[in-house]
Motif scaffolding. Structure first.
Motif, PDB file in Angstrom:
ATOM      1  N   ASN A  84       0.818  -1.212   0.000  1.00  0.00           N
ATOM      2  CA  ASN A  84       0.000   0.000   0.000  1.00  0.00           C
ATOM      3  C   ASN A  84       0.856   1.269   0.000  1.00  0.00           C
ATOM      4  N   GLN A  85       0.626   2.128  -0.966  1.00  0.00           N
ATOM      5  CA  GLN A  85       1.385   3.365  -1.118  1.00  0.00           C
ATOM      6  C   GLN A  85       1.322   4.255   0.111  1.00  0.00           C
ATOM      7  N   PHE A  86       0.230   4.189   0.860  1.00  0.00           N
ATOM      8  CA  PHE A  86       0.015   5.139   1.945  1.00  0.00           C
ATOM      9  C   PHE A  86       0.497   4.629   3.308  1.00  0.00           C
ATOM     10  N   VAL A  87       1.103   3.468   3.327  1.00  0.00           N
ATOM     11  CA  VAL A  87       1.697   2.966   4.566  1.00  0.00           C
ATOM     12  C   VAL A  87       3.097   3.549   4.698  1.00  0.00           C
ATOM     13  N   GLU A  88       3.368   4.203   5.805  1.00  0.00           N
ATOM     14  CA  GLU A  88       4.679   4.800   6.022  1.00  0.00           C
ATOM     15  C   GLU A  88       5.726   3.720   6.280  1.00  0.00           C
ATOM     16  N   GLY A  89       6.952   4.002   5.892  1.00  0.00           N
ATOM     17  CA  GLY A  89       8.039   3.077   6.145  1.00  0.00           C
ATOM     18  C   GLY A  89       8.325   2.158   4.982  1.00  0.00           C
ATOM     19  N   ALA A  90       9.351   1.334   5.156  1.00  0.00           N
ATOM     20  CA  ALA A  90       9.781   0.450   4.078  1.00  0.00           C
ATOM     21  C   ALA A  90       8.819  -0.707   3.851  1.00  0.00           C
ATOM     22  N   ASP A  91       8.239  -1.228   4.923  1.00  0.00           N
ATOM     23  CA  ASP A  91       7.303  -2.350   4.799  1.00  0.00           C
ATOM     24  C   ASP A  91       5.894  -1.810   4.629  1.00  0.00           C
ATOM     25  N   LYS A  92       5.356  -1.928   3.421  1.00  0.00           N
ATOM     26  CA  LYS A  92       4.052  -1.371   3.102  1.00  0.00           C
ATOM     27  C   LYS A  92       2.976  -2.441   2.960  1.00  0.00           C
ATOM     28  N   GLN A 269       2.284 -20.700  -6.552  1.00  0.00           N
ATOM     29  CA  GLN A 269       1.217 -21.167  -5.663  1.00  0.00           C
ATOM     30  C   GLN A 269       1.773 -21.784  -4.379  1.00  0.00           C
ATOM     31  N   SER A 270       3.025 -22.209  -4.420  1.00  0.00           N
ATOM     32  CA  SER A 270       3.646 -22.804  -3.231  1.00  0.00           C
ATOM     33  C   SER A 270       4.252 -21.756  -2.304  1.00  0.00           C
ATOM     34  N   LYS A 271       4.365 -20.528  -2.767  1.00  0.00           N
ATOM     35  CA  LYS A 271       4.982 -19.468  -1.978  1.00  0.00           C
ATOM     36  C   LYS A 271       3.972 -18.835  -1.037  1.00  0.00           C
ATOM     37  N   ASP A 272       4.484 -18.252   0.044  1.00  0.00           N
ATOM     38  CA  ASP A 272       3.615 -17.465   0.907  1.00  0.00           C
ATOM     39  C   ASP A 272       3.211 -16.199   0.171  1.00  0.00           C
ATOM     40  N   ALA A 273       1.958 -15.792   0.324  1.00  0.00           N
ATOM     41  CA  ALA A 273       1.471 -14.596  -0.377  1.00  0.00           C
ATOM     42  C   ALA A 273       2.308 -13.368  -0.048  1.00  0.00           C
ATOM     43  N   SER A 274       2.835 -13.298   1.160  1.00  0.00           N
ATOM     44  CA  SER A 274       3.628 -12.135   1.556  1.00  0.00           C
ATOM     45  C   SER A 274       4.908 -12.021   0.729  1.00  0.00           C
ATOM     46  N   GLU A 275       5.481 -13.150   0.293  1.00  0.00           N
ATOM     47  CA  GLU A 275       6.662 -13.095  -0.562  1.00  0.00           C
ATOM     48  C   GLU A 275       6.330 -12.457  -1.901  1.00  0.00           C
ATOM     49  N   ILE A 276       5.185 -12.855  -2.455  1.00  0.00           N
ATOM     50  CA  ILE A 276       4.789 -12.349  -3.776  1.00  0.00           C
ATOM     51  C   ILE A 276       4.441 -10.871  -3.700  1.00  0.00           C
ATOM     52  N   VAL A 277       3.659 -10.496  -2.706  1.00  0.00           N
ATOM     53  CA  VAL A 277       3.264  -9.093  -2.582  1.00  0.00           C
ATOM     54  C   VAL A 277       4.463  -8.227  -2.195  1.00  0.00           C
ATOM     55  N   GLY A 278       5.327  -8.730  -1.327  1.00  0.00           N
ATOM     56  CA  GLY A 278       6.514  -7.974  -0.943  1.00  0.00           C
ATOM     57  C   GLY A 278       7.440  -7.705  -2.103  1.00  0.00           C
ATOM     58  N   ALA A 279       7.397  -8.576  -3.123  1.00  0.00           N
ATOM     59  CA  ALA A 279       8.251  -8.407  -4.291  1.00  0.00           C
ATOM     60  C   ALA A 279       7.877  -7.174  -5.115  1.00  0.00           C
ATOM     61  N   VAL A 280       6.704  -6.602  -4.858  1.00  0.00           N
ATOM     62  CA  VAL A 280       6.314  -5.382  -5.574  1.00  0.00           C
ATOM     63  C   VAL A 280       7.389  -4.305  -5.413  1.00  0.00           C
ATOM     64  N   SER A 281       8.019  -4.245  -4.254  1.00  0.00           N
ATOM     65  CA  SER A 281       9.044  -3.224  -4.013  1.00  0.00           C
ATOM     66  C   SER A 281      10.189  -3.321  -5.011  1.00  0.00           C
TER      67      SER A 281
END
Length: 537
Positions: A84-92, A269-281
Motif C-alpha cells: 500500500n502506497q500510503f503505509v509509512e516506512g519500508a514495509d508497506k 502457488q507454493s509461496k507465501d502470499a507475503s513473498e509475492i506481494v513484498g516483491a512489488v518493491s
C-alpha cells in the motif's frame, strides 16, 4: 431466477426480517448483523471460496459451504493483501489473502419497505485499497439506498499474468463479476431491489465499472453505472508487457529463471502470499513509481472464465457490450494525485520533480503509463520529447512550473480517456451517457497528503468529489455537507429513475448520445452549470 422471483423473495422471508432485522437467511444459512443506531450492517460475507493454495491465480469459485451455525456478520471487512502506497516506512504490506467478501449496509427508514442498491468498487490503481476505507455514514444518513462494498484481489495476487490460458490474469476483475452476481441473487433478502442496482466506482473502481460494462452480462446485473475519475480507455487501465513482469516475479521469489508458465504458476502457488506481494518493491524505480506494475490485461480467448479478450476500444467499436445508462466524470485537476508526489522532499532534501530534468526519458513512460505501448525506444523517446515540449516548452521541470506538469498528468491520465470514451459510446450505444467535471478545491486533500505540503494551490484533485460521497458527516464543513447531500441525492435519483434521468441540485444532465457537441455539468462549491462544448474531441 427471474425478476418476478426476485421480487417475491422479500415477501417470502419478510416475516423473518420483521421479527429480527439483524437475522438474514441466505442459501448457505443464516447470518446476524449489527445494529448501528442509524443503520444495520452485515459485513464480511464471503461470496467466493478463499483463493488460497491451488485456487490462487484462478478465477474465483462461488462460496458453497453451508453454515452450520449463524454466521457472525459483525466483523469489518479486511483488505486484500497488498503493498500500500500510503503505509509509512519500508514495509508497506497489509491485508489478508482470504478476503473475498461483500459488506451490506442498510439504512433505518420506516417509510420504505425496500431499497435501491449501490454496489461500490473501491479504487487504488488495482494495487491497493479496500472496502473499509470507504465511509458509509453519509449515505446511510440519507436513508434511501442499501450500500454494498466489494473486496477483490489486488496487485500480483489479483492481476499477475503470463498472457496465456495457464496464468491469464484479471482475477480481481473476475472477483468483482462474481460479487455482482452474488448481489443480484441475494440482495432482496436484505430488503434490496435487485431490479434497481447501481454499480459505482472511483479511480481503479471507476475503470473497473467500465470494464464490467464491456461484458454483455452486465446489463443483467445492473441498471445504471457510474465511473468517477476513471474509465477503461485511460492509459493505465489495461496493461501490456505483463508476461515479462510475471516471469520476473518468479525470479525475485526464488522460482528460478522459468520460461514455462505451468511451472511458474505451480511454484508461485507454493509461496507465501507475503513473498509475492513484498516483491512489488523490486519493481519500483523511485518512490512508488511505477504505481501499477500489475493490473488488467487482455487475455487469450482460450483462458478459463476469461474476462477481457479484446482491448476496450475494440469492444466499444464492436457494439458488443452492455447498454446501460452511464455517468462518467473527472475533477478539474485530476492529475494532481499522480503529480503531487513529485513535490515531496526526498532524502537529499530536493523534490523529485527536479530529477525529471535529467531522468525525463526514463521516468516519463513510467509516470504516464506508455512504456509498454510504444514499439521502439526511439518512438517512446520521441513521444516523451513531444510531451515535454507541448506542456513546458523550453522551461525546466521545477516547483515554479509544477502546475503545467500537473496539467500534463490531468490530460494524459484522466481527461483524454474520458473524452475518448464519451465520443465512442455516443456513437456505439443508445443508452444515456452523462458527464460532469468537479471544480471545488478542498482545504486538505489527497494532493496535500502526497506532497506533504500546503504551500501549493493544487486545485481540485483526484477523489475530492468522491470523498464527499463517502465520508463521515461530522468531518465536513457546511459547504461540503451541502455538496455531499447533492451528490448523494444525484446517485439516489439516478438508480431510482425510470427514465434514467440524472440531476445534480438544479442542473439536469444532458445525454451525450447522438450529440455533435459535448454536454457536461460543471460542479463548483455553491453552484452547478450546464456547459455545451462545440466538439467532444
Amino acid at each position: 431466477m427471474s425478476v418476478i422471483d426476485y421480487l417475491l423473495v422479500p415477501v417470502l422471508i419478510g416475516s423473518v426480517l420483521a421479527t429480527d432485522p439483524l437475522l438474514v437467511e441466505l442459501p448457505r444459512g443464516k447470518l446476524r448483523g449489527r445494529d448501528n443506531k442509524e443503520y444495520y450492517s452485515y459485513e464480511s460475507i464471503p461470496y467466493a471460496e478463499p483463493p488460497l493454495g491451488k485456487l490462487r491465480f484462478e478465477a474465483p469459485k462461488p462460496y458453497a459451504r453451508p453454515w452450520k451455525e449463524v454466521f457472525d456478520a459483525t466483523t469489518p471487512p479486511v483488505s486484500c493483501i497488498q503493498w500500500n502506497q500510503f503505509v509509512e516506512g519500508a514495509d508497506k504490506m497489509i491485508g489478508s489473502e482470504d478476503c473475498l467478501t461483500v459488506s451490506v449496509y442498510k439504512p433505518k427508514n420506516s417509510s420504505r419497505s425496500s431499497f435501491p442498491v449501490v454496489a461500490n468498487i473501491h479504487g487504488g490503481i488495482f494495487m491497493f485499497g479496500g472496502p473499509a476505507e470507504q465511509e458509509h455514514e453519509s449515505i446511510m444518513a440519507s436513508g434511501n439506498v442499501i450500500l454494498v462494498k466489494i473486496a477483490y484481489r489486488l496487485g500480483p495476487i489479483g492481476f499477475l499474468s503470463a498472457g496465456d490460458a495457464t496464468l491469464s490474469g484479471n482475477f480481481g476483475l473476475k472477483d468483482q463479476r462474481l460479487a455482482l452476481r452474488w448481489i443480484k441473487q441475494n440482495i432482496a433478502r436484505f430488503g434490496g431491489e435487485p431490479e434497481n442496482i447501481m454499480v459505482l466506482g472511483h479511480s481503479a473502481g471507476g475503470a473497473s465499472v467500465h470494464l464490467q460494462m464491456l461484458q454483455e452480462e452486465f446489463s443483467q446485473l445492473a441498471k445504471v453505472a457510474v465511473s468517477l475519475s476513471a474509465n477503461a480507455l485511460d492509459p493505465w487501465a489495461v496493461q501490456q508487457g505483463a508476461r515479462r513482469r510475471a516471469f520476473e516475479m518468479g525470479r525475485i521469489v526464488g522460482c528460478g529463471l522459468q520460461s514455462d508458465s505451468v511451472e511458474l504458476k505451480k511454484c508461485l502457488q507454493s509461496k507465501d502470499a507475503s513473498e509475492i506481494v513484498g516483491a512489488v518493491s523490486q519493481y519500483l524505480v523511485v518512490d512508488y513509481v511505477p504505481i501499477n506494475p500489475f493490473g488488467p490485461v487482455v487475455e487469450p480467448v482460450d483462458a478459463p472464465e476469461s474476462f477481457l479478450t479484446q482491448y476496450p476500444i475494440d469492444i466499444i467499436k464492436s457494439g458488443k457490450f452492455s447498454k446501460v445508462p452511464w455517468l462518467v466524470s473527472h475533477t478539474q485537476e485530476d492529475g494532481a494525485y499522480n503529480a503531487a508526489a513529485l513535490l515531496a522532499k526526498q532524502p537529499n532534501g530536493k523534490e523529485l520533480i527536479d530529477q525529471l530534468n535529467q531522468r525525463w526519458f526514463e521516468l516519463a513512460p513510467l509516470l504516464l503509463f506508455y512504456r509498454d505501448s510504444k514499439k521502439t525506444v526511439d518512438e517512446m523517446d520521441a513521444y516523451s520529447r513531444d510531451l515535454r515540449q507541448q506542456y513546458l516548452g523550453n522551461r525546466n521541470f521545477s516547483v515554479e512550473n509544477y502546475l503545467d506538469v500537473q496539467l500534463l498528468f490531468t490530460d494524459l491520465i484522466f481527461r483524454n480517456g474520458t473524452l475518448r470514451s464519451i465520443d465512442l459510446h455516443r456513437r456505439h450505444s443508445k443508452s444515456p451517457i452523462y458527464y460532469y467535471v468537479y471544480d471545488n478545491p478542498p482545504v486538505q486533500g489527497i494532493a496535500q497528503v502526497l506532497s506533504k505540503r500546503n504551500d501549493i494551490d493544487f486545485g481540485t484533485a483526484h477523489g475530492d468529489d468522491y470523498v464527499l460521497m463517502f465520508a463521515k458527516p461530522n468531518s465536513q464543513s457546511r459547504d461540503e455537507k451541502m455538496i455531499s447531500n447533492n451528490f448523494i441525492r444525484m446517485l439516489e435519483g439516478f438508480v431510482q429513475s425510470d427514465k434514467a434521468s440524472l440531476t445534480y441540485d438544479n442542473c439536469v444532465f444532458e445525454d451525450n448520445v447522438g450529440q455533435g457537441k459535448l454536454h457536461l455539468v460543471h460542479i463548483k462549491s455553491d453552484s452547478c452549470e450546464k456547459v455545451e462544448v462545440n466538439s467532444i474531441r
